[in-house]
Design a protein around this motif. Structure first.
Motif, PDB file in Angstrom:
ATOM      1  N   UNK A 155       0.856  -1.189   0.000  1.00  0.00           N
ATOM      2  CA  UNK A 155       0.000   0.000   0.000  1.00  0.00           C
ATOM      3  C   UNK A 155       0.887   1.232   0.000  1.00  0.00           C
ATOM      4  N   UNK A 156       0.288   2.388  -0.205  1.00  0.00           N
ATOM      5  CA  UNK A 156       1.065   3.627  -0.191  1.00  0.00           C
ATOM      6  C   UNK A 156       0.222   4.770   0.355  1.00  0.00           C
ATOM      7  N   UNK A 200       4.675  -0.441   2.982  1.00  0.00           N
ATOM      8  CA  UNK A 200       4.114   0.858   2.640  1.00  0.00           C
ATOM      9  C   UNK A 200       5.162   1.611   1.830  1.00  0.00           C
ATOM     10  N   UNK A 201       4.719   2.235   0.720  1.00  0.00           N
ATOM     11  CA  UNK A 201       5.646   2.898  -0.194  1.00  0.00           C
ATOM     12  C   UNK A 201       5.697   4.395   0.126  1.00  0.00           C
ATOM     13  N   UNK A 202       5.867   4.717   1.393  1.00  0.00           N
ATOM     14  CA  UNK A 202       6.089   6.101   1.805  1.00  0.00           C
ATOM     15  C   UNK A 202       4.828   6.854   2.182  1.00  0.00           C
ATOM     16  N   UNK A 203       5.058   7.985   2.851  1.00  0.00           N
ATOM     17  CA  UNK A 203       3.987   8.802   3.429  1.00  0.00           C
ATOM     18  C   UNK A 203       3.082   7.940   4.314  1.00  0.00           C
ATOM     19  N   UNK A 204       3.727   7.121   5.127  1.00  0.00           N
ATOM     20  CA  UNK A 204       2.987   6.384   6.139  1.00  0.00           C
ATOM     21  C   UNK A 204       2.299   7.366   7.073  1.00  0.00           C
ATOM     22  N   UNK A 223      -2.181   3.981  -5.844  1.00  0.00           N
ATOM     23  CA  UNK A 223      -3.020   5.062  -5.331  1.00  0.00           C
ATOM     24  C   UNK A 223      -2.752   5.299  -3.851  1.00  0.00           C
ATOM     25  N   UNK A 224      -3.264   6.393  -3.342  1.00  0.00           N
ATOM     26  CA  UNK A 224      -3.227   6.627  -1.898  1.00  0.00           C
ATOM     27  C   UNK A 224      -4.253   5.725  -1.227  1.00  0.00           C
ATOM     28  N   UNK A 225      -3.824   5.075  -0.158  1.00  0.00           N
ATOM     29  CA  UNK A 225      -4.749   4.213   0.576  1.00  0.00           C
ATOM     30  C   UNK A 225      -5.857   5.025   1.220  1.00  0.00           C
ATOM     31  N   UNK A 226      -5.526   6.247   1.708  1.00  0.00           N
ATOM     32  CA  UNK A 226      -6.499   6.926   2.566  1.00  0.00           C
ATOM     33  C   UNK A 226      -6.686   8.414   2.300  1.00  0.00           C
TER      34      UNK A 226
END
Length: 309
Positions: free
Chosen positions: A15-16, A51-55, A253-256
């Protein structure tokens, strides 16, 4: 069945842009989506959760503590956790140096391993998973030092020598891929700089290293572009899944956070990576609903990406 074929060698949930943030107007919702993805990883018996960043939306103690709470809810989600660094993870009120310390501390707590640079690799079931990312304050792009470039080149050589596919994770995509700079923002603005929304100044060097080797997969996020496949390629000339001289480029895509420019923009979207002896498969899934995304033609008319090795 959790997997597309029998005899799977490795399964990973990717996810990212989870953007965990105490200042989010409904801060519980990104946390809920991350926990749903972790639950999905557990249900699929994932070897890795990535996670591909911006956790986080800001790399503060509070935001990382909220993230820790999500992972504590599912301590057995996957055998290994990998958190690539994103530009938002390198920001907080005290600057980059403080944010990177928070990232290292959280990585040790969540992943159970100590890192001292934002670039590192993990070997899982014999396969290299390599993370690269900004190692100094750089705004939205990734500042990649010469030391990191040299390390990355050497690490890719070692990974390629295994004769197996190599998986590289960087928050930002290579410049001018996946529709960038057009797709960098919800609104299309003419005459954007060609590197806007991409990795930045070292894009060509990184691309050259990637293309020296066979069966390399490069995963990015950052642009919050919705999931899109072959129909978008025909219509607009870009996709979430792009093949370039044998290199596979995948943008998540962004997860959230809100997504745009894609065919499928719903929140909760991620990918399940499945590795077999003779092929690699990427299956899009909505982890909020727990259902596979089958409405898109990703490659060869199928609702997933499959590369025969």
């Amino acid at each position: 069945m959790a997997y597309l074929y029998d005899s799977i060698i490795l399964c990973a949930t990717i996810v990212s842009d989870t953007h965990i943030d105490e200042k989010h107007p409904t801060k519980w919702f990104p946390m809920l989506l991350l926990k749903r993805a972790l639950r999905g990883a557990k249900n699929s018996r994932s070897d890795a959760f990535i996670t591909v960043g911006d956790t986080t939306s800001r790399g503060s103690t509070v935001n990382w503590n909220m993230t820790r709470d999500c992972f504590k809810k599912y301590p057995d989600a996957a055998k290994k956790i990998i958190l690539a660094i994103g530009n938002h993870d390198g920001w907080n009120d005290n600057g980059f140096d403080d944010a990177i310390k928070e990232y290292y501390c959280a990585y040790k707590d969540i992943c159970g391993r100590k890192i001292n640079t934002p670039y590192f690799s993990e070997i899982i079931n014999g396969y290299y998973f390599i993370c690269i990312g900004t190692d100094s304050d750089s705004g939205c792009e990734a500042a990649i030092s010469d030391a990191q470039i040299n390390w990355f080149s050497d690490e890719m050589e070692k990974a390629a020598n295994t004769g197996k596919p190599v998986f590289v994770f960087c928050h930002q995509s290579l410049n001018q891929r996946h529709g960038l700079p057009r797709t960098w923002d919800r609104n299309e603005i003419p005459d954007r700089p060609p590197d806007e929304g991409g990795i930045g100044k070292k894009s060509d060097e990184i691309t050259s290293i990637l293309k020296k080797h066979k069966n390399v997969f490069y995963f990015s996020g950052h642009s919050h572009m919705g999931l899109c496949g072959e129909n978008m390629t025909k219509k607009e000339g870009y996709s979430s899944f792009e093949d370039e001289d044998g290199l596979t480029l995948v943008n998540l895509p962004s997860l959230s956070c809100g997504n745009h420019h894609g065919e499928y923009q719903k929140l909760g979207t991620g990918l399940q990576l499945e590795i077999y002896k003779d092929r690699v498969i990427l299956r899009p899934k909505n982890y909020f609903s727990g259902k596979w995304i089958t409405s898109l033609a990703i490659k060869d008319g199928k609702p997933y990406y499959e590369k025969i090795l």
